[in-house]
Motif scaffolding. Structure first.
Motif, PDB file in Angstrom:
ATOM      1  N   ARG A   1      13.913   9.059  30.016  1.00 56.66           N
ATOM      2  CA  ARG A   1      14.796   9.844  30.868  1.00 56.66           C
ATOM      3  C   ARG A   1      15.155  11.153  30.172  1.00 56.66           C
ATOM      4  NH1 ARG A   1      18.917   5.430  33.784  1.00 56.66           N
ATOM      5  NH2 ARG A   1      17.248   4.024  34.453  1.00 56.66           N
TER       6      ARG A   1
ATOM      7  N   TYR B   1      22.456   8.051  36.972  1.00 60.97           N
ATOM      8  CA  TYR B   1      21.011   8.056  36.758  1.00 60.97           C
ATOM      9  C   TYR B   1      20.317   6.815  37.309  1.00 60.97           C
ATOM     10  CZ  TYR B   1      19.868  12.329  34.218  1.00 60.97           C
ATOM     11  OH  TYR B   1      19.588  13.630  33.888  1.00 60.97           O
TER      12      TYR B   1
ATOM     13  N   VAL C   1      17.081   7.211  39.599  1.00 62.15           N
ATOM     14  CA  VAL C   1      15.782   6.633  39.249  1.00 62.15           C
ATOM     15  C   VAL C   1      15.253   5.777  40.402  1.00 62.15           C
ATOM     16  CG1 VAL C   1      14.613   4.999  37.721  1.00 62.15           C
ATOM     17  CG2 VAL C   1      16.093   6.772  36.757  1.00 62.15           C
TER      18      VAL C   1
ATOM     19  N   ARG D   1      11.782   6.552  42.480  1.00 65.20           N
ATOM     20  CA  ARG D   1      10.719   5.546  42.621  1.00 65.20           C
ATOM     21  C   ARG D   1      10.438   5.229  44.084  1.00 65.20           C
ATOM     22  NH1 ARG D   1      12.868   1.814  37.617  1.00 65.20           N
ATOM     23  NH2 ARG D   1      11.659   2.832  35.969  1.00 65.20           N
TER      24      ARG D   1
ATOM     25  N   LEU E   1       8.657   7.596  33.746  1.00 64.15           N
ATOM     26  CA  LEU E   1      10.083   7.442  34.020  1.00 64.15           C
ATOM     27  C   LEU E   1      10.481   5.992  33.809  1.00 64.15           C
ATOM     28  CD1 LEU E   1      12.776   8.577  35.187  1.00 64.15           C
ATOM     29  CD2 LEU E   1      11.882   7.963  37.445  1.00 64.15           C
TER      30      LEU E   1
END
Length: 270
Positions: free
Chosen positions: A2, A241, A245, A249, A269
């Motif tokens: 990250r 975060y 994330v 995705r 990631l």
């Protein structure tokens, strides 16, 4: 891995001690690459690139002192990237290109915060939204964003649909798709990465940047993305975060972009 490349330390002094507050939060959030990207308008060195009454009151800092903080932090053993966030103003491309060559930035974020004299993301301009045609304002914003991409001045487009920050959005969802596709194609054609930013969750709109369909349009065009918080306080580094994330995705991305000396690499990631 990250990252958090879009952060601002400008509320404190340009010292390693102040920067370490941000670095500690980045480490606690599992951020492997942290970078600072101060607003270009704050520095006396950028006066010729963009100046109005609002920026003139805030242009009190020296970019060399900012750079010295980064270099001193590296000497102290900290891993920190040297970036800058520049307001894109159509017609100033040549001057901005020369300026950007004069400092050893790791990456440059290009953002649109102004439509002429309208600082659309500033609270003091909120009444102006009530007087404006929202659709036309979005069209003006997207036109400038297209010019930003075509300029090839920047590595990352900051918060690509920040125009929605105050919660004003066109009601017709069909309005967006053509613009998203045009902009994504321009980003891909010009090698520009798009930023996924959690800052919108802390703003009146309470949404991530960019919108889901915008992010999918970037994915369809093979546009790489960066991940950032746009933190202006240490406590906001890496904010939300896990949400971001999952969002990334869901759009089909598995990698994010990193930069060193304005050279791009891709990392997985996590």
């Amino acid at each position: 891995m990250r990252t958090d490349y879009h952060t601002h330390t400008e509320r404190g002094p340009y010292t390693v001690e102040w920067l370490e507050h941000f670095l500690r939060k980045a480490a606690a959030e599992g951020i492997a690459e942290y970078g600072v990207s101060e607003h270009g308008y704050r520095f006396k060195q950028t006066r010729e690139l963009f100046d109005n009454e609002w920026t003139a009151e805030r242009r009190q800092q020296d970019l060399d002192e900012y750079m010295a903080m980064i270099l001193d932090a590296r000497k102290a053993g900290h891993r920190v990237k040297f970036g800058i966030e520049m307001d894109y103003v159509p017609g100033r491309d040549a001057d901005m290109r020369e300026f950007l060559k004069s400092y050893p930035f790791d990456y440059v974020i290009g953002s649109v915060h102004w439509i002429g004299d309208f600082g659309f993301d500033l609270p003091q301009f909120l009444p102006e939204w009530e007087r404006r045609d929202v659709v036309r304002t979005y069209e003006e914003y997207f036109e400038i964003l297209l010019q930003l991409a075509e300029s090839r001045l920047f590595d990352i487009s900051g918060h690509p649909d920040v125009i929605k920050v105050m919660g004003y959005e066109p009601e017709d969802a069909a309005f967006f798709q053509g613009w998203y596709e045009r902009i994504a194609a321009a980003f891909a054609r010009n090698g520009l990465a798009a930023e996924v930013s959690t800052a919108g969750l802390r703003k009146p709109v309470q949404k991530l940047y960019p919108a889901p369909d915008f992010l999918r349009a970037f994915r369809a065009q093979g546009v790489p993305i960066s991940l950032s918080s746009d933190a202006h306080r240490p406590e906001d580094v890496g904010a939300d975060y896990d949400t971001a994330v999952a969002y990334i995705r869901d759009a089909g991305y598995r990698e994010i972009v990193t930069f060193t000396g304005r050279e791009r690499s891709m990392v997985t990631l996590t």
